[in-house]
Design an enzyme around this catalytic site. Structure first.
Site, short mmCIF file in Angstrom:
data_model
loop_
_atom_site.label_atom_id
_atom_site.label_comp_id
_atom_site.label_asym_id
_atom_site.label_seq_id
_atom_site.Cartn_x
_atom_site.Cartn_y
_atom_site.Cartn_z
CG HIS A 50 -8.62 -59.18 11.73
ND1 HIS A 50 -7.85 -60.16 12.32
CD2 HIS A 50 -8.83 -58.24 12.68
CE1 HIS A 50 -7.62 -59.83 13.58
NE2 HIS A 50 -8.19 -58.67 13.82
CD GLU A 155 -7.23 -54.02 19.29
OE1 GLU A 155 -8.07 -54.74 18.73
OE2 GLU A 155 -6.09 -53.80 18.83
CG ASP A 181 -9.05 -58.22 19.69
OD1 ASP A 181 -9.66 -59.30 19.55
OD2 ASP A 181 -8.30 -57.76 18.82
#
Length: 262
Positions: A50, A155, A181
């Site tokens: 990210h 996740e 997530d």
């Protein structure tokens, strides 16, 4: 005698403690590890999924952290698994691979990240984690397999369902629950204290205990839920990210200064 760099986060966990990590999204300088050490952090979560890190930036931050007591770990994208051995070759003491849902995917991670006999990672010569000393190949590979953490992220509900099979894969060191997530995939975004999330933690922690693996936790930072999941057995714990912590501290400071009557 060659000085092998200690994995301080792993040592803290093996001593019965909790290893606290700093999410690094925007910090780019060699001071990152030193700042984290001064704040009592145990490991860096250098985020190339990210965050906007190039491999060069991620590895420069990692190498600079090695002389500190802060262990540099890099997250790479699941679809860019070829990046994992490169960051490991250049200073990272571990990698995080997100969105691992099956034992088959976990085995592919081990094949890329561990040296033989666990995996099929290629030996690139002397490395920073061994002080760039030219060690016998067998000795270096064995030591790096022990010291470098291979972490997969849980996740999705599918990953939780397969947690025991994932934890059973030789060479996987840690299953880290990506709580944000996971809640989104469950259809309860942001509800980190939901009973379904607690049940997921129980399942993953149980699988890790059964197979001698570490449970990691990301996305839980509040005083209500963090103690619950750490109490259940989360040990490699992300404590927040650089931008969120900066914003929180900066808002508190500006709020205080704005409140002063002039």
């Amino acid at each position: 005698m060659t000085r092998m760099i200690e994995n301080h986060a792993l040592a803290r966990i093996r001593a019965g403690g909790v290893a606290l990590g700093l999410g690094v999204h925007h910090l780019r300088t060699a001071a990152t590890g030193m700042l984290a050490e001064a704040a009592g952090v145990d490991w860096l979560f250098i985020d190339a999924e990210h965050g906007g890190f190039s491999e060069d930036q991620a590895t420069q931050v990692a190498i600079a952290a090695l002389p500190t007591r802060v262990t540099p770990i890099v997250r790479v994208c699941k679809g860019a698994l070829d990046q994992a051995p490169r960051v490991l070759d250049n200073g990272a003491m571990g990698v995080v691979i997100p969105h691992i849902d099956t034992a088959e995917e976990a085995r592919a991670v081990v094949e890329a990240c561990k040296y033989p006999p666990l995996g099929h990672r290629s030996l690139g010569g002397p490395c920073a984690q061994a002080g760039y000393a030219a060690l016998p190949a067998g000795e270096l590979m064995a030591e790096m397999n022990k010291r470098l953490l291979t972490i997969v992220m849980i996740e999705t509900p599918q990953a939780v369902e397969n947690a025991e099979a994932i934890a059973a894969v030789p060479g996987i060191d840690c299953l880290m629950i990506g709580t944000s997530d996971l809640t989104a995939e469950m259809g309860i975004p942001g509800q980190i204290g939901h009973e379904r999330v607690k049940a997921a933690y129980a399942a993953v922690i149980g699988a890790c205990r059964k197979h001698g693996k570490i449970t990691g936790m990301g996305g839980v930072y509040d005083e209500q839920n963090a103690p619950v999941y750490i109490g259940m057995g989360a040990r490699l714990v992300l404590s927040g990210s650089d931008h969120a912590l900066l914003m929180g501290a900066l808002k508190a400071r500006t709020g205080f200064l704005r409140s002063i009557t002039v």
